[in-house]
Design a protein around this motif. Structure first.
Motif, short mmCIF file in Angstrom:
data_model
loop_
_atom_site.label_atom_id
_atom_site.label_comp_id
_atom_site.label_asym_id
_atom_site.label_seq_id
_atom_site.Cartn_x
_atom_site.Cartn_y
_atom_site.Cartn_z
N GLN A 3 36.69 42.23 1.58
CA GLN A 3 36.20 40.95 1.09
C GLN A 3 36.06 39.98 2.26
OE1 GLN A 3 39.25 40.25 -2.01
NE2 GLN A 3 37.55 40.24 -3.47
N LEU A 4 34.96 39.24 2.27
CA LEU A 4 34.66 38.31 3.34
C LEU A 4 34.40 36.93 2.76
CD1 LEU A 4 32.10 40.55 5.28
CD2 LEU A 4 34.54 40.29 5.76
N VAL A 5 34.99 35.92 3.35
CA VAL A 5 34.83 34.55 2.89
C VAL A 5 34.49 33.66 4.08
CG1 VAL A 5 35.87 32.60 1.71
CG2 VAL A 5 36.44 34.92 1.00
N GLU A 6 33.31 33.06 4.05
CA GLU A 6 32.87 32.18 5.12
C GLU A 6 33.31 30.75 4.87
OE1 GLU A 6 29.31 35.04 4.36
OE2 GLU A 6 30.71 33.86 3.15
N SER A 7 33.45 30.00 5.95
CA SER A 7 33.73 28.58 5.87
C SER A 7 33.24 27.92 7.15
CB SER A 7 35.22 28.30 5.66
OG SER A 7 35.99 28.78 6.75
N GLY A 8 33.17 26.60 7.14
CA GLY A 8 32.83 25.86 8.33
C GLY A 8 31.42 25.31 8.39
N GLY A 9 30.61 25.64 7.41
CA GLY A 9 29.26 25.11 7.39
C GLY A 9 29.26 23.63 7.04
N GLY A 10 28.10 23.02 7.21
CA GLY A 10 27.98 21.61 6.91
C GLY A 10 26.71 21.02 7.47
N LEU A 11 26.67 19.71 7.47
CA LEU A 11 25.53 18.96 7.99
C LEU A 11 25.86 18.41 9.36
CD1 LEU A 11 22.75 17.55 7.59
CD2 LEU A 11 24.01 15.68 6.48
N VAL A 12 24.97 18.63 10.30
CA VAL A 12 25.19 18.15 11.66
C VAL A 12 23.85 17.72 12.25
CG1 VAL A 12 24.91 20.45 12.70
CG2 VAL A 12 26.29 18.71 13.87
N GLN A 13 23.90 16.75 13.13
CA GLN A 13 22.69 16.30 13.80
C GLN A 13 22.31 17.26 14.93
OE1 GLN A 13 22.54 12.17 15.02
NE2 GLN A 13 23.73 11.52 13.25
N ALA A 14 21.03 17.28 15.24
CA ALA A 14 20.56 18.10 16.36
C ALA A 14 21.34 17.76 17.62
CB ALA A 14 19.07 17.89 16.58
N GLY A 15 21.72 18.81 18.34
CA GLY A 15 22.54 18.63 19.53
C GLY A 15 24.02 18.75 19.26
N GLY A 16 24.40 18.76 18.00
CA GLY A 16 25.79 18.87 17.64
C GLY A 16 26.26 20.30 17.57
N TRP A 17 27.47 20.47 17.04
CA TRP A 17 28.06 21.80 16.99
C TRP A 17 28.79 22.03 15.68
CZ3 TRP A 17 33.30 22.18 16.18
CH2 TRP A 17 34.06 21.03 16.44
N LEU A 18 28.96 23.29 15.35
CA LEU A 18 29.77 23.73 14.22
C LEU A 18 30.43 25.04 14.61
CD1 LEU A 18 27.39 23.23 11.15
CD2 LEU A 18 29.51 21.98 11.57
N ARG A 19 31.57 25.32 13.99
CA ARG A 19 32.19 26.62 14.14
C ARG A 19 32.38 27.23 12.77
NH1 ARG A 19 37.95 28.76 16.62
NH2 ARG A 19 38.76 27.77 14.71
N LEU A 20 31.75 28.36 12.56
CA LEU A 20 31.89 29.08 11.31
C LEU A 20 33.03 30.08 11.41
CD1 LEU A 20 28.14 29.88 10.49
CD2 LEU A 20 29.46 27.79 10.03
N ALA A 24 38.52 37.92 6.55
CA ALA A 24 38.32 39.26 6.01
C ALA A 24 39.60 39.83 5.46
CB ALA A 24 37.77 40.19 7.08
N SER A 25 39.45 40.60 4.41
CA SER A 25 40.57 41.35 3.86
C SER A 25 40.56 42.76 4.44
CB SER A 25 40.48 41.40 2.33
OG SER A 25 39.36 42.18 1.92
N GLY A 26 41.58 43.52 4.12
CA GLY A 26 41.62 44.91 4.53
C GLY A 26 42.43 45.14 5.78
N ARG A 27 43.08 46.28 5.83
CA ARG A 27 43.94 46.59 6.97
C ARG A 27 43.19 47.22 8.13
NH1 ARG A 27 45.26 52.03 7.09
NH2 ARG A 27 44.73 53.23 5.21
N THR A 28 41.92 47.53 7.94
CA THR A 28 41.13 48.18 8.98
C THR A 28 40.09 47.25 9.60
OG1 THR A 28 39.56 49.06 7.33
CG2 THR A 28 41.42 50.45 7.95
#
Length: 118
Positions: A3-20, A24-28
């Motif tokens: 299972q995968l769950v994303e976070s960190g998106g949003g609204l940002v102005q040009a030239g800015g930054w984000l970290r997504l 993840a689940s699972g032992r492998t």
């Protein structure tokens, strides 16, 4: 099952930054190649960046020098650091994973919206 769950998106102005982030689940987790895809309205899904189980990386030309994909196997988390964002980066970003022997990304998150304003 992974299972995968994303976070960190949003609204940002040009030239800015984000970290997504992609938790993840699972032992492998450490055995799975991972990737970030994105899909903008009216466009097909595209591969943005990928990282192997050994840490080698790939980037599509449009994000080279601006985005960095990384993984923390202890935290079972995939990251995408996005710098110098431009409006063309606007899309839903998806985390994906596959087994080492697969040519197909079989596991997907639900996506996180990234919007870059001009």
């Amino acid at each position: 099952q992974v299972q995968l769950v994303e976070s960190g998106g949003g609204l940002v102005q040009a030239g800015g930054w984000l970290r997504l982030s992609c938790a993840a689940s699972g032992r492998t987790f450490s055995n799975y190649p991972m990737a970030w895809f994105r899909q903008a309205p009216g466009k097909e899904r595209e591969l943005v960046a990928a990282i192997s189980s050994g840490g080698s990386t790939y980037y599509t030309d449009s994000v080279k020098g601006r985005f960095t994909i990384s993984r923390d196997n202890a935290k079972k988390t995939l990251y995408l650091q996005m710098n110098s964002l431009i409006p063309e980066d606007t899309a839903v970003y998806y985390c994906a994973a596959r087994s080492r022997s697969s040519m197909k990304y079989d596991y997907w998150g639900q996506g996180t919206q990234v919007t870059v304003s001009s």
